[in-house]
Design a protein around this motif. Structure first.
Motif: not given
Ligand SMILES: Nc1ncnc2c1ncn2[C@@H]1O[C@H](COP(=O)(O)OP(=O)(O)O)[C@@H](O)[C@H]1O
Ligand SMILES: [Mg+2]
Lengths: 415, 233
Positions: B51, B170-171
């Motif tokens: 991240t 992000d994810e």
């Protein structure tokens, strides 16, 4: 889509919280508008009420002039009398345009009464001399229509005739030709005395204390109350009613024992001042209400900003500048304040009657008619005031939101 | 590939945090280039710095050390609004937690960035990006009427509306099941193939993570492995 619609939609996310905050603002605005309306209204109302007494100067028994004035306006309690020969002494003064003697007495409550509120617990009997009294109050007219036609003033020496004010007649459910039974406690006598009168006329509504009064010839009144040589008031109109002239007149008659000369201008300013004192309290309450509302608004908006930390970070990531976020939160604050001010204005308008009652209950000076005047400028002023408050209340939450760093905001949001 | 096809260039970037007396080296010296029309996936266990790295690459955060340029522009020392300017029109974002605004319809959510870009809304374009994520028949839905997979696809459409050169995610599969996760990665690959968009995506799930052109694995803030994916030409 615009910032405005986005901001307003945000407010609907927590409808209860938003509604409560708006209610807080509305309350503050309602109080402020009522106060402003009162500010505008009471002075006029005092002037109107006193102007409608018809005379500029009163000669009355010595006592507190303020009390005397309110007594006149209320037609009520605490009556003091002056010797009837005062009239003979004063009436030839060259400055006098017209003069009328008035005798006021209180009759006991009538058995036929329907309403029980304290203001109608007694009937005001006012002894007048029709000819000179009407010089003071040329606007008095008789009611017409079924049961009221043919109304006229009594002759000065009629012993059993009365004229009733509009409300007195309505309250007693009387029409022209009906009987009116009055019970009084004559001066120096232990037992009350009753007497039956014939109603010879009912007056039109005037919006003054005269509406609640029963008029009878002054001599009859004096006899009825067993005060044949006494008066309550001498009402006087001067030829030239200017400050200097009034003072001269006053100093000429102030020498008389037992009496005082009271100018109604003086009474007006006394009353205005008296209410002004009471106003300090109302202003304090208003200021508190406004402060509480402002804190409520800031708190609500701040809470919603913190709740949306992640969302605000995402908006920034999506391309929103600091200024955009600022604007958004700021519009929300303004929205709450303006909605509150509209609601408050409506509440104040709708509740003006209640406000009036409340104020009169606290400071009863016997003023007739409306003392709360809510005008467009007042409402627009409240609206503008709310906008200004919203403008400043929004600065801090908006700045907090704008200062959130996108990374921190997004991370915090993920938790 | 020529050097002018390099969209993001990072040289020795570091991001250290102070946590009490201890320094957390979340990103600790990374060199990386992102080229046009490639899909890069960043893998690694939780806490490995994924991240932090992509926040740096997308200039949501500034490196404590090292140099970074986006679209040929060095970003060191820029203020927040200046960074926003660099991001605008170049970077699109998708997050694990979707972050759709609950008060806006699907179409309005997709159009939200246009508000910040001061660009007029054109419903045909909204519908076009919704078609790309296979949700054109959900334009009027509210977010709470959607499944997780659908919400993430709306978030992708929202990122696409401004026609970014790079999509940063992000994810994005963190809150999705395997089937929806694969669908998201396949969608990214299609965007790379068909529109020449670059995609940088993080994941700690190897099932999805390997569906990329380039796979970078992080541990303790450093690149420990870099390999070509099965999808690479
Ligand atoms: N704001 C912060 N302050 C202190 N430490 C942080 C902060 N953000 C991230 N970290 C730390 O940096 C390391 C990398 O975190 P992160 O980039 O979120 O990893 P990943 O996304 O791979 O799980 C972790 O040890 C995390 O605790
Ligand atoms: Mg992470």
């Amino acid at each position: 889509m615009r910032f405005i619609s986005l901001a307003l939609k945000n407010l609907f996310r927590r409808p209860v919280r938003t509604a409560l905050t708006i209610a807080g603002v509305a309350l503050a605005v309602a109080v402020a508008v009522s106060l402003a309306g009162f500010n505008l209204g009471y002075q006029q109302a005092i002037e109107r009420s006193i102007d409608r007494l018809g005379f500029q100067v009163m000669i009355m028994a010595k006592g507190c002039p303020y009390e005397a004035a309110t007594m006149m306006l209320k037609g009520g309690t605490g009556l003091l009398y002056l010797p009837a020969d005062t009239f003979a002494q004063v009436h030839s003064d060259p400055e006098i345009l017209s003069i009328t003697p008035i005798f006021i007495g209180i009759a006991e409550k009538q058995g036929s009464s329907i309403r029980e509120d304290s203001s109608s617990a007694f009937a005001v009997l006012t002894g007048v001399e029709p000819k000179t009294f009407l010089e003071m109050k040329p606007w008095l007219e008789f009611q017409s229509g079924t049961g009221f036609d043919g109304g006229k003033w009594f002759s000065p020496d009629a012993t059993d005739e009365v004229v009733m004010g509009y409300e007195a007649a309505t309250y007693e459910q009387r029409k022209v030709g009906d009987k009116f039974l009055a019970t009084v406690s004559p001066y120096g006598q232990a037992e009350p005395v009753s007497k039956e009168f014939k109603i010879v006329g009912v007056l039109k509504r005037t919006g003054t204390q005269d509406d609640g009064t029963v008029f009878l010839p002054i001599k009859t009144a004096q006899a009825f109350f067993n005060r044949p040589n006494q008066l309550t008031i001498l009402g006087i109109k001067l030829k030239d009613f200017s400050g200097g002239n009034l003072q001269e007149f006053e100093s000429r008659w102030i020498k008389l024992p037992e009496v005082q000369v009271v100018s109604l201008e003086q009474v007006k300013s006394t009353l205005v001042m008296l209410i002004g004192t009471a106003q300090v309290m109302i202003v304090a309450v208003t200021v508190i209400a406004i402060l509480v509302a402002i804190i409520g608004v800031i708190n609500t908006i701040l809470m919603s900003v913190y709740e949306r930390t992640g969302e605000i970070g995402v908006m920034k990531a999506l391309g929103a500048f600091r200024g955009d976020v600022f604007q958004l939160i700021w519009i929300e604050t303004l929205g709450v304040c303006l909605a509150g001010s509209i609601a408050g204005g409506v509440i104040a308008l709708g509740g003006a009657h209640l406000t009036e009652k409340a104020i009169k209950a606290v400071i009863d000076i016997g003023i007739q008619g409306s003392i709360v005047t809510i005008t467009w400028p007042v409402l627009l002023g409240a609206f503008a005031g709310a906008a200004v408050v919203g403008f400043f209340a929004g600065l801090y939450p908006a700045w907090r939101a704008a200062s959130m760093l996108p990374v921190d905001a997004i991370r915090e949001g993920i938790g | 590939m020529t050097s002018n096809s390099i969209l993001i260039e990072a040289r020795g970037i570091k991001r250290h945090y102070l946590r009490g007396s201890e320094t957390v080296k979340a990103v600790d010296g990374i060199d990386l280039e992102i080229h046009a029309a490639e899909m890069v996936s960043i893998l690694g266990p939780s806490g490995s710095g994924k991240t932090t790295l992509i926040h740096l690459l997308s200039c949501l955060d500034s490196p404590t050390e090292g140099s970074l340029s986006i679209n040929g522009k060095p970003v060191a020392g820029l203020k927040e609004d200046e960074l926003t300017k660099v991001r605008r029109g170049v970077l699109g974002f998708v997050f694990q937690k979707f972050y759709l605004l609950p008060t806006l319809s699907v179409a309005e959510n997709v159009e939200l960035p246009l508000l910040f870009y001061r660009q007029p809304v054109r419903r045909e374009e909204t519908m076009a990006v919704l078609r790309q994520v296979n949700l054109e028949d959900h334009a009027r839905f509210m977010p709470n009427q959607l499944s997780g997979g659908q919400m993430q696809r709306v978030a992708i459409a929202r990122a696409l509306i401004i026609k970014p050169k790079i999509l940063i995610a992000d994810e994005p599969t963190g809150n999705l099941d395997t089937e929806n996760g694969i669908a998201v990665f396949d969608l990214f690959r299609a965007l790379v193939r068909e529109q020449g968009i670059s995609v940088i995506v993080t994941s700690h799930n190897l099932v999805f993570g390997y569906r990329a052109d380039r796979i970078i694995t992080l541990a303790d803030g450093r690149i420990v492995r870099e390999e070509k994916g099965p999808a690479a030409a």
